[in-house]
Design a protein around this motif. Sequence first.
Motif, PDB file in Angstrom:
ATOM      1  N   VAL A  77      54.134 -64.051  23.585  1.00 40.55           N
ATOM      2  CA  VAL A  77      53.332 -64.465  24.738  1.00 40.55           C
ATOM      3  C   VAL A  77      54.312 -65.021  25.759  1.00 40.55           C
ATOM      4  O   VAL A  77      55.094 -65.915  25.436  1.00 40.55           O
ATOM      5  CB  VAL A  77      52.305 -65.549  24.366  1.00 40.55           C
ATOM      6  N   LEU A  78      54.288 -64.483  26.974  1.00 41.13           N
ATOM      7  CA  LEU A  78      55.288 -64.840  27.974  1.00 41.13           C
ATOM      8  C   LEU A  78      54.700 -65.716  29.073  1.00 41.13           C
ATOM      9  O   LEU A  78      53.776 -65.318  29.774  1.00 41.13           O
ATOM     10  CB  LEU A  78      55.871 -63.566  28.605  1.00 41.13           C
ATOM     11  N   SER A  79      55.242 -66.925  29.212  1.00 45.52           N
ATOM     12  CA  SER A  79      54.873 -67.793  30.322  1.00 45.52           C
ATOM     13  C   SER A  79      55.510 -67.260  31.599  1.00 45.52           C
ATOM     14  O   SER A  79      56.504 -66.517  31.555  1.00 45.52           O
ATOM     15  CB  SER A  79      55.347 -69.224  30.066  1.00 45.52           C
ATOM     16  N   GLN A  80      54.952 -67.662  32.743  1.00 47.76           N
ATOM     17  CA  GLN A  80      55.548 -67.281  34.008  1.00 47.76           C
ATOM     18  C   GLN A  80      56.962 -67.846  34.099  1.00 47.76           C
ATOM     19  O   GLN A  80      57.228 -68.976  33.710  1.00 47.76           O
ATOM     20  CB  GLN A  80      54.710 -67.817  35.181  1.00 47.76           C
ATOM     21  N   GLY A  81      57.895 -67.028  34.600  1.00 51.43           N
ATOM     22  CA  GLY A  81      59.267 -67.474  34.781  1.00 51.43           C
ATOM     23  C   GLY A  81      60.147 -67.329  33.561  1.00 51.43           C
ATOM     24  O   GLY A  81      61.288 -67.785  33.571  1.00 51.43           O
ATOM     25  N   THR A  82      59.613 -66.687  32.511  1.00 51.69           N
ATOM     26  CA  THR A  82      60.458 -66.437  31.333  1.00 51.69           C
ATOM     27  C   THR A  82      60.909 -64.975  31.361  1.00 51.69           C
ATOM     28  O   THR A  82      61.471 -64.528  32.337  1.00 51.69           O
ATOM     29  CB  THR A  82      59.712 -66.793  30.029  1.00 51.69           C
ATOM     30  N   MET A  90      60.866 -53.322  25.764  1.00 56.82           N
ATOM     31  CA  MET A  90      62.058 -52.584  25.348  1.00 56.82           C
ATOM     32  C   MET A  90      62.676 -53.209  24.102  1.00 56.82           C
ATOM     33  O   MET A  90      63.135 -52.506  23.201  1.00 56.82           O
ATOM     34  CB  MET A  90      63.078 -52.554  26.487  1.00 56.82           C
ATOM     35  N   ALA A  91      62.670 -54.529  24.044  1.00 57.54           N
ATOM     36  CA  ALA A  91      63.302 -55.220  22.916  1.00 57.54           C
ATOM     37  C   ALA A  91      62.471 -55.132  21.642  1.00 57.54           C
ATOM     38  O   ALA A  91      63.019 -54.987  20.546  1.00 57.54           O
ATOM     39  CB  ALA A  91      63.538 -56.689  23.264  1.00 57.54           C
ATOM     40  N   LEU A  92      61.141 -55.192  21.788  1.00 56.21           N
ATOM     41  CA  LEU A  92      60.274 -55.309  20.620  1.00 56.21           C
ATOM     42  C   LEU A  92      59.624 -54.000  20.188  1.00 56.21           C
ATOM     43  O   LEU A  92      59.117 -53.908  19.069  1.00 56.21           O
ATOM     44  CB  LEU A  92      59.185 -56.355  20.894  1.00 56.21           C
ATOM     45  N   GLY A  93      59.608 -53.021  21.078  1.00 54.18           N
ATOM     46  CA  GLY A  93      59.074 -51.718  20.689  1.00 54.18           C
ATOM     47  C   GLY A  93      57.607 -51.523  21.044  1.00 54.18           C
ATOM     48  O   GLY A  93      56.901 -52.454  21.438  1.00 54.18           O
ATOM     49  N   ALA A  94      57.160 -50.301  20.857  1.00 59.35           N
ATOM     50  CA  ALA A  94      55.816 -49.900  21.299  1.00 59.35           C
ATOM     51  C   ALA A  94      54.698 -50.605  20.546  1.00 59.35           C
ATOM     52  O   ALA A  94      53.605 -50.804  21.078  1.00 59.35           O
ATOM     53  CB  ALA A  94      55.661 -48.390  21.163  1.00 59.35           C
ATOM     54  N   ALA A  95      54.930 -50.981  19.301  1.00 57.94           N
ATOM     55  CA  ALA A  95      53.863 -51.563  18.479  1.00 57.94           C
ATOM     56  C   ALA A  95      53.657 -53.053  18.719  1.00 57.94           C
ATOM     57  O   ALA A  95      52.639 -53.607  18.293  1.00 57.94           O
ATOM     58  CB  ALA A  95      54.165 -51.321  17.001  1.00 57.94           C
ATOM     59  N   ALA A  96      54.572 -53.711  19.406  1.00 55.65           N
ATOM     60  CA  ALA A  96      54.482 -55.154  19.605  1.00 55.65           C
ATOM     61  C   ALA A  96      53.320 -55.517  20.527  1.00 55.65           C
ATOM     62  O   ALA A  96      52.974 -54.769  21.445  1.00 55.65           O
ATOM     63  CB  ALA A  96      55.787 -55.688  20.185  1.00 55.65           C
ATOM     64  N   VAL A  97      52.742 -56.683  20.288  1.00 54.77           N
ATOM     65  CA  VAL A  97      51.703 -57.237  21.159  1.00 54.77           C
ATOM     66  C   VAL A  97      52.379 -58.136  22.189  1.00 54.77           C
ATOM     67  O   VAL A  97      53.149 -59.032  21.826  1.00 54.77           O
ATOM     68  CB  VAL A  97      50.673 -58.040  20.350  1.00 54.77           C
ATOM     69  N   ILE A  98      52.096 -57.884  23.464  1.00 54.64           N
ATOM     70  CA  ILE A  98      52.716 -58.675  24.529  1.00 54.64           C
ATOM     71  C   ILE A  98      51.630 -59.253  25.428  1.00 54.64           C
ATOM     72  O   ILE A  98      50.858 -58.529  26.044  1.00 54.64           O
ATOM     73  CB  ILE A  98      53.695 -57.826  25.363  1.00 54.64           C
ATOM     74  N   GLY A  99      51.583 -60.576  25.464  1.00 54.37           N
ATOM     75  CA  GLY A  99      50.677 -61.279  26.363  1.00 54.37           C
ATOM     76  C   GLY A  99      51.465 -61.888  27.506  1.00 54.37           C
ATOM     77  O   GLY A  99      52.617 -62.295  27.329  1.00 54.37           O
ATOM     78  N   VAL A 100      50.855 -61.940  28.692  1.00 60.55           N
ATOM     79  CA  VAL A 100      51.548 -62.459  29.871  1.00 60.55           C
ATOM     80  C   VAL A 100      50.652 -63.472  30.583  1.00 60.55           C
ATOM     81  O   VAL A 100      49.479 -63.209  30.826  1.00 60.55           O
ATOM     82  CB  VAL A 100      51.908 -61.322  30.853  1.00 60.55           C
ATOM     83  N   GLU A 101      51.225 -64.620  30.902  1.00 62.61           N
ATOM     84  CA  GLU A 101      50.485 -65.654  31.619  1.00 62.61           C
ATOM     85  C   GLU A 101      50.343 -65.288  33.094  1.00 62.61           C
ATOM     86  O   GLU A 101      51.298 -64.823  33.729  1.00 62.61           O
ATOM     87  CB  GLU A 101      51.235 -66.982  31.506  1.00 62.61           C
TER      88      GLU A 101
END
Length: 204
Positions: A77-82, A90-101
């Motif tokens: 989960v990515l906070s703003q400014g990270t 790219m680092a974690l691959g297609a299967a990773a779950v990515i959340g964005v603030e």
Amino acid sequence: MLQFVTDASARRSVEDQIKEALGAGCNWITIDPAGMSDDEIKTLVEKIMPACLEKQAFLLIKDNVELAKECNVGGVVLSQGTEFPSHARMALGAAAVIGVEVETTDQIDKLQGLDVDYVVMPFKAIGLAAIKNLCGYMEKKEMELPRVAAGGVGYDDIAPLMDAGCNGVAMSESLANAADMTSETEKAIALLKKYEEKEQERIK
């Protein structure tokens, strides 16, 4: 959908927090690295990963993409400014779950065309009215990303946030410091389930 975010400053150990959340039926855990070293997080993941796999629960780490990759968890989960979402993908691959603030409509616009899985709206920072506005904006833009309110969310906030257009909430301190964490987690899950059932009926 209930997400539990760990709190290293809480009365319970982070390991116990996760075990109680899983035992209560929460299947989405995010480790907040604040107050913990990388080595402590690595040790924690080793300990609780078997239980997460057994419960078929997602396990994410907040903000630290490299650590998430090293620990082989389900995503970040990515906070703003990270980190940029594209770098995380790219680092974690297609299967990773990515959340964005997101806090503004401009930040939402910047997500269009990016491979992200859901957005997080900081409840304590921007308030209910702003979250309702962001949810409405995403609907107008026909962005079907799930919307999760996080940060300072308590049980009494769930219904207003879901009515505002959220698809779920992330809870941390209010559960981690509860006298009976299992009971409080079950209570939150039950309320959220009612909203999920209403949404399913609406779609039918």
